[in-house]
Scaffold this active site. Structure first.
Site, PDB file in Angstrom:
ATOM      1  N   CYS A 191       0.816  -1.225   0.000  1.00 33.19           N
ATOM      2  CA  CYS A 191       0.000   0.000   0.000  1.00 33.19           C
ATOM      3  C   CYS A 191       0.848   1.274   0.000  1.00 33.19           C
ATOM      4  O   CYS A 191       0.372   2.337  -0.381  1.00 33.19           O
ATOM      5  CB  CYS A 191      -0.937   0.004   1.198  1.00 33.19           C
ATOM      6  SG  CYS A 191      -2.091  -1.372   1.144  1.00 33.19           S
ATOM      7  N   HIS A 198      -3.249   7.453   1.457  1.00 30.23           N
ATOM      8  CA  HIS A 198      -3.638   6.097   1.065  1.00 30.23           C
ATOM      9  C   HIS A 198      -4.988   5.820   1.710  1.00 30.23           C
ATOM     10  O   HIS A 198      -5.234   6.182   2.865  1.00 30.23           O
ATOM     11  CB  HIS A 198      -2.597   5.094   1.560  1.00 30.23           C
ATOM     12  CG  HIS A 198      -3.078   3.687   1.491  1.00 30.23           C
ATOM     13  ND1 HIS A 198      -3.568   3.138   0.327  1.00 30.23           N
ATOM     14  CD2 HIS A 198      -3.173   2.706   2.437  1.00 30.23           C
ATOM     15  CE1 HIS A 198      -3.932   1.895   0.566  1.00 30.23           C
ATOM     16  NE2 HIS A 198      -3.712   1.609   1.836  1.00 30.23           N
ATOM     17  N   ASN A 229     -10.020  -0.044  -0.689  1.00 33.87           N
ATOM     18  CA  ASN A 229      -8.564   0.062  -0.571  1.00 33.87           C
ATOM     19  C   ASN A 229      -7.937  -0.548  -1.834  1.00 33.87           C
ATOM     20  O   ASN A 229      -8.000  -1.760  -2.027  1.00 33.87           O
ATOM     21  CB  ASN A 229      -8.120  -0.687   0.688  1.00 33.87           C
ATOM     22  CG  ASN A 229      -6.608  -0.635   0.911  1.00 33.87           C
ATOM     23  OD1 ASN A 229      -5.854  -0.277   0.014  1.00 33.87           O
ATOM     24  ND2 ASN A 229      -6.187  -1.006   2.100  1.00 33.87           N
TER      25      ASN A 229
HETATM   26  O1  UT7 Z   1      -3.904  -0.726   3.404  1.00 39.84           O
HETATM   27  C1  UT7 Z   1      -3.104  -1.453   4.267  1.00 39.84           C
HETATM   28  C2  UT7 Z   1      -3.370  -1.119   5.647  1.00 39.84           C
HETATM   29  N1  UT7 Z   1      -4.616  -1.720   6.105  1.00 39.84           N
HETATM   30  C3  UT7 Z   1      -5.290  -1.106   7.034  1.00 39.84           C
HETATM   31  O2  UT7 Z   1      -4.933  -0.017   7.411  1.00 39.84           O
HETATM   32  C4  UT7 Z   1      -6.471  -1.809   7.642  1.00 39.84           C
HETATM   33  C5  UT7 Z   1      -6.505  -1.475   9.109  1.00 39.84           C
HETATM   34  N2  UT7 Z   1      -7.601  -2.117   9.844  1.00 39.84           N
HETATM   35  C6  UT7 Z   1      -8.902  -1.793   9.661  1.00 39.84           C
HETATM   36  O3  UT7 Z   1      -9.243  -1.008   8.804  1.00 39.84           O
HETATM   37  C7  UT7 Z   1      -9.915  -2.398  10.606  1.00 39.84           C
HETATM   38  O4  UT7 Z   1      -9.258  -3.101  11.632  1.00 39.84           O
HETATM   39  C8  UT7 Z   1     -10.935  -3.341   9.910  1.00 39.84           C
HETATM   40  C9  UT7 Z   1     -11.885  -2.546   9.026  1.00 39.84           C
HETATM   41  C10 UT7 Z   1     -10.180  -4.374   9.090  1.00 39.84           C
HETATM   42  C11 UT7 Z   1     -11.785  -4.090  10.948  1.00 39.84           C
HETATM   43  O5  UT7 Z   1     -12.403  -3.172  11.819  1.00 39.84           O
HETATM   44  P1  UT7 Z   1     -12.375  -3.411  13.392  1.00 39.84           P
HETATM   45  O6  UT7 Z   1     -13.205  -2.381  14.005  1.00 39.84           O
HETATM   46  O7  UT7 Z   1     -10.921  -3.499  13.795  1.00 39.84           O
HETATM   47  O8  UT7 Z   1     -13.108  -4.797  13.527  1.00 39.84           O
HETATM   48  P2  UT7 Z   1     -12.565  -6.152  14.170  1.00 39.84           P
HETATM   49  O9  UT7 Z   1     -11.561  -6.803  13.296  1.00 39.84           O
HETATM   50  O10 UT7 Z   1     -12.182  -5.881  15.594  1.00 39.84           O
HETATM   51  O11 UT7 Z   1     -13.858  -7.047  14.152  1.00 39.84           O
HETATM   52  C12 UT7 Z   1     -15.019  -6.717  14.960  1.00 39.84           C
HETATM   53  C13 UT7 Z   1     -16.084  -7.771  14.737  1.00 39.84           C
HETATM   54  C14 UT7 Z   1     -15.576  -9.189  14.881  1.00 39.84           C
HETATM   55  O12 UT7 Z   1     -16.581  -9.945  15.492  1.00 39.84           O
HETATM   56  P3  UT7 Z   1     -16.474 -10.286  17.079  1.00 39.84           P
HETATM   57  O13 UT7 Z   1     -15.171 -11.040  17.253  1.00 39.84           O
HETATM   58  O14 UT7 Z   1     -16.471  -8.954  17.776  1.00 39.84           O
HETATM   59  O15 UT7 Z   1     -17.691 -11.117  17.311  1.00 39.84           O
HETATM   60  C15 UT7 Z   1     -15.433  -9.681  13.462  1.00 39.84           C
HETATM   61  O16 UT7 Z   1     -15.600 -11.078  13.334  1.00 39.84           O
HETATM   62  O17 UT7 Z   1     -16.594  -7.647  13.402  1.00 39.84           O
HETATM   63  C16 UT7 Z   1     -16.561  -8.957  12.773  1.00 39.84           C
HETATM   64  N3  UT7 Z   1     -16.351  -8.758  11.332  1.00 39.84           N
HETATM   65  C17 UT7 Z   1     -17.348  -8.527  10.458  1.00 39.84           C
HETATM   66  N4  UT7 Z   1     -18.664  -8.448  10.634  1.00 39.84           N
HETATM   67  C18 UT7 Z   1     -19.418  -8.196   9.547  1.00 39.84           C
HETATM   68  C19 UT7 Z   1     -15.160  -8.720  10.672  1.00 39.84           C
HETATM   69  N5  UT7 Z   1     -15.388  -8.492   9.371  1.00 39.84           N
HETATM   70  C20 UT7 Z   1     -16.732  -8.369   9.222  1.00 39.84           C
HETATM   71  C21 UT7 Z   1     -17.549  -8.112   8.109  1.00 39.84           C
HETATM   72  N6  UT7 Z   1     -18.886  -8.019   8.320  1.00 39.84           N
HETATM   73  N7  UT7 Z   1     -17.069  -7.931   6.863  1.00 39.84           N
END
Ligand code: UT7
Length: 325
Positions: free
Chosen positions: A115, A252, A282
Site C-alpha cells: 500500500c 492512502h 482500498n
Molecule cells: O492498506 C493497508 C493497511 N490496512 C489497514 O490499514 C487496515 C486497518 N484495519 C482496519 O481497517 C480495521 O481493523 C478493519 C476494518 C479491518 C476491521 O475493523 P475493526 O473495528 O478493527 O473490527 P474487528 O476486526 O475488531 O472485528 C469486529 C467484529 C468481529 O466480530 P467479534 O469477534 O467482535 O464477534 C469480526 O468477526 O466484526 C466482525 N467482522 C465482520 N462483521 C461483519 C469482521 N469483518 C466483518 C464483516 N462483516 N465484513
C-alpha cells in the site's frame, strides 16, 4: 541556488468497469452494508475482469496522465510501476506497460511496497530525476487485489478493490525557495518486525502458489495512525511548513477512521483530506494516484497547491511525499 526538482506534469487514472457494492457482497457473505460502511467507510469497489490485468489498468492510467501532461510516450525515459499484484512473476509489469505505450528508452521496473508502493515509487523516481540520470518519468500505482483475496474471509475481502493511477514527472530547475514547484520532500520507512500482520500466504519461492491476503486488521489499525502521523510530522519539521499550510492531503485509502484519526492528531480540517475510499475501497498502491486524479478532476488541485501524500502498508512500510503542484 538552482536545484533540479521533479515537477508533476500530469495525472491520470483508470478503474475496472464492474462495480461491486456492499449489498452485492452481503448476498454471499455474512456481512452487511452497515458494518462495512461503519467500520471502514467503504460503499463499493471496482473489480477487474479477466482481461483487465494490472498492466492494462496501469497503461490506461498512464496514457491519460501523458495526454494531460502534453508529453509523448517516446519522451519518457523512466517507468516505475508500484504493484503487489503483477501480471507475471517476471518481467516487471512496468516493462509490459512500457511495451503497451511504445516507450523504448531508459529503464522500467516495479517497486513492491504494497500500500505504500506509490510513495516509494515516487521517491525512487524523484531521486533518479534529481541526479540527472533520467528526465521524464511515469510513476504508476496499479493493482488487481481481487486476484489475491480470500473471498470467503469477510474480515479482508470486503475492504479491497482494483484500479490504477499514474503521474508524469519532469526534471526542471527550481530555486530553493518555499514557493518551489515539484517534489519538495520524500520519506520512506520499513520495519520487518511486523511482516506477519499483513501479508500474502503464497509466493513462487515459499509455496509455489499465488496465495491469499491475510491481515490482523486491529493491529494494523493500531500502528497506522501513529506511524503515518509520525512521518508527516517529520516532513513538516524538515521542510518548515505548518500543517495548516498544506492545501490538500492525499492519503492512502485504507479506512476512514484511520484518516479521521490522523486529521485529529495533526489538527487538520477534514475538508482538506481527499477521500475516495467510499467509491474505490482500498486499492493498495493505486489509491493515492486515484485520489490525486479525483482531486485534479474536481479542480481541488491547482498550480501552486501544496499537497501531502502518505501511506502505510504491509511490511510494515510507510512514508510521505510533500509536493507543490
Ligand atoms: O492498506 C493497508 C493497511 N490496512 C489497514 O490499514 C487496515 C486497518 N484495519 C482496519 O481497517 C480495521 O481493523 C478493519 C476494518 C479491518 C476491521 O475493523 P475493526 O473495528 O478493527 O473490527 P474487528 O476486526 O475488531 O472485528 C469486529 C467484529 C468481529 O466480530 P467479534 O469477534 O467482535 O464477534 C469480526 O468477526 O466484526 C466482525 N467482522 C465482520 N462483521 C461483519 C469482521 N469483518 C466483518 C464483516 N462483516 N465484513
Amino acid at each position: 541556488m538552482a536545484v533540479i526538482r521533479s515537477i508533476i506534469r500530469g495525472v491520470g487514472a483508470h478503474l475496472p468497469k464492474r462495480i461491486v457494492t456492499n449489498d452485492d457482497l452481503a448476498k454471499s457473505l455474512d456481512t452487511s452494508d452497515e458494518w462495512i460502511q461503519e467500520r471502514s467507510g467503504i460503499r463499493q469497489r471496482h473489480i477487474a475482469d479477466d482481461t483487465e490485468l494490472t498492466s492494462v489498468l496501469g497503461a490506461a492510467a498512464a496514457k491519460q496522465a501523458l495526454v494531460r501532461a502534453g508529453i509523448d510516450p517516446v519522451e519518457i525515459d523512466l517507468v516505475i510501476c508500484a504493484t503487489a499484484t503483477p501480471d507475471r512473476t517476471f518481467p516487471a509489469t512496468a516493462v509490459r506497460i512500457q511495451q503497451m505505450l511504445g516507450v523504448t528508452k531508459g529503464a522500467a521496473f516495479d517497486v513492491q511496497a504494497v500500500c505504500s508502493g506509490f510513495v516509494f515509487a515516487l521517491t525512487v523516481a524523484d531521486t533518479f530525476l534529481k541526479t540527472g540520470q533520467f528526465n521524464r518519468a511515469l510513476v504508476i500505482g496499479a493493482e488487481t487485489f481481487s486476484r489475491i483475496l480470500d473471498w470467503g474471509d469477510r474480515s479482508t475481502c470486503v475492504l479491497f478493490g482494483d484500479g490504477a493511477g499514474a503521474v508524469v514527472l519532469e526534471a526542471q530547475p527550481q530555486h530553493t525557495g518555499r514557493d518551489d514547484r515539484g517534489i519538495l520532500s520524500t520519506r520512506i520507512r520499513s520495519d520487518g518486525r511486523y511482516e506477519d500482520l499483513l501479508y500474502v500466504d503464497g509466493g513462487p519461492s515459499s509455496t509455489k502458489t499465488v496465495g491469499h491476503l491475510r491481515m490482523n486488521g486491529r493491529e494494523v489499525f493500531r500502528h497506522a495512525v501513529q506511524k503515518i502521523s509520525g512521518v508527516i510530522e517529520e516532513t513538516l519539521v524538515e521542510t518548515g511548513f505548518a500543517a495548516d499550510e498544506i492545501d490538500l492531503f492525499i492519503p492512502h485509502q485504507a479506512n476512514k477512521r484511520i484518516l479521521d484519526g490522523i486529521a485529529k492528531k495533526l489538527n487538520v480540517s477534514p475538508d482538506k483530506i481527499v477521500m475516495t475510499l467510499d467509491k474505490h475501497g482500498n486499492t493498495s498502491a493505486a489509491s493515492i494516484p486515484l485520489a490525486l486524479n479525483q482531486a485534479f478532476e474536481e479542480h481541488r488541485v491547482k498550480e501552486g497547491s501544496l499537497i501531502l501524500m502518505e501511506a502505510m502498508g504491509g511490511g510494515f512500510t510507510w512514508g510521505a511525499v510533500l509536493a507543490r503542484w
